[in-house]
Design a protein around this motif. Structure first.
Motif, PDB file in Angstrom:
ATOM      1  N   THR A  13      -7.468 -78.544 -24.208  1.00 53.62           N
ATOM      2  CA  THR A  13      -7.181 -78.996 -23.262  1.00 53.62           C
ATOM      3  C   THR A  13      -5.729 -79.427 -23.384  1.00 53.62           C
ATOM      4  O   THR A  13      -5.359 -80.096 -24.357  1.00 53.62           O
ATOM      5  CB  THR A  13      -8.086 -80.312 -22.927  1.00 53.62           C
ATOM      6  N   LYS A  14      -4.921 -79.092 -22.392  1.00 52.62           N
ATOM      7  CA  LYS A  14      -3.546 -79.606 -22.516  1.00 52.62           C
ATOM      8  C   LYS A  14      -3.132 -80.215 -21.001  1.00 52.62           C
ATOM      9  O   LYS A  14      -3.673 -80.032 -20.138  1.00 52.62           O
ATOM     10  CB  LYS A  14      -2.613 -78.197 -22.682  1.00 52.62           C
ATOM     11  N   GLU A  15      -2.182 -81.002 -21.264  1.00 53.01           N
ATOM     12  CA  GLU A  15      -1.644 -81.861 -20.325  1.00 53.01           C
ATOM     13  C   GLU A  15      -0.284 -81.779 -20.197  1.00 53.01           C
ATOM     14  O   GLU A  15       0.343 -82.113 -21.046  1.00 53.01           O
ATOM     15  CB  GLU A  15      -2.104 -83.432 -20.310  1.00 53.01           C
ATOM     16  N   ARG A  16       0.279 -81.672 -18.887  1.00 48.14           N
ATOM     17  CA  ARG A  16       1.744 -81.504 -18.832  1.00 48.14           C
ATOM     18  C   ARG A  16       2.320 -82.098 -17.583  1.00 48.14           C
ATOM     19  O   ARG A  16       1.834 -82.344 -16.475  1.00 48.14           O
ATOM     20  CB  ARG A  16       2.238 -80.015 -18.508  1.00 48.14           C
ATOM     21  N   PHE A  17       3.668 -82.894 -17.770  1.00 49.39           N
ATOM     22  CA  PHE A  17       4.218 -83.586 -16.847  1.00 49.39           C
ATOM     23  C   PHE A  17       4.897 -82.468 -16.055  1.00 49.39           C
ATOM     24  O   PHE A  17       5.803 -81.603 -16.408  1.00 49.39           O
ATOM     25  CB  PHE A  17       5.146 -84.593 -17.286  1.00 49.39           C
TER      26      PHE A  17
END
Length: 150
Positions: A13-17
């Motif tokens: 899982t990756k989260e990006r602004f």
């Protein structure tokens, strides 16, 4: 408004602004939905499947009849709504500080000092006293986000 995406890549899982969206002119659900849609289209992401959406508890965002999340369901039929975890954490911290008498007294004192020094009459007298001694410091707002400064 802050736009972030969370996605899976090779079972990670990756989260990006992605960026900020200016919603200051009109802050109703129609306008915000339009801004979100336009922003995601500009990033080339709006045609991808959306499986979840996360906002704070404000009715304009989370409303199931005409909020932003309901309007997004019109374009993408499957995304579930999840209440923002950072907002939930802030609400827990606020409630915890209200129960703890020491913490509650501390934050009430800070709030009272801030309120006192930002009143127009007091603020002017405070600035004048600082100018007289040659040291000027401005008291700035804690935060533009009401729930974050509570």
């Amino acid at each position: 408004m802050t736009v972030c995406v969370r996605y899976a890549e090779e079972l990670e899982t990756k989260e990006r602004f992605l960026g900020f969206v200016d919603c200051s002119e009109v802050a109703n659900a129609d306008a915000i939905h339009g801004h979100v849609k336009q922003f995601l289209e500009g990033c080339g992401l709006y045609s991808l499947p959306i499986v979840a959406q996360c906002y704070d508890g404000a009715a304009v965002m989370s409303g199931h009849v005409s909020g932003v999340q309901a309007q997004l369901l019109g374009d993408h039929p499957s995304p579930i709504y999840i209440h923002c975890m950072a907002h939930k954490l802030n609400l827990v911290l606020v409630d915890t500080c209200e129960v703890n008498r020491t913490a509650n007294g501390y934050f009430l004192t800070l709030e009272s000092l801030y309120t006192f020094f930002t009143q127009p009459g007091t603020h002017h007298a405070y600035k004048k006293a600082q100018e007289d001694i040659g040291a000027t410091k401005e008291i700035t707002a804690l935060s533009n986000t009401r729930w974050a400064c509570r």
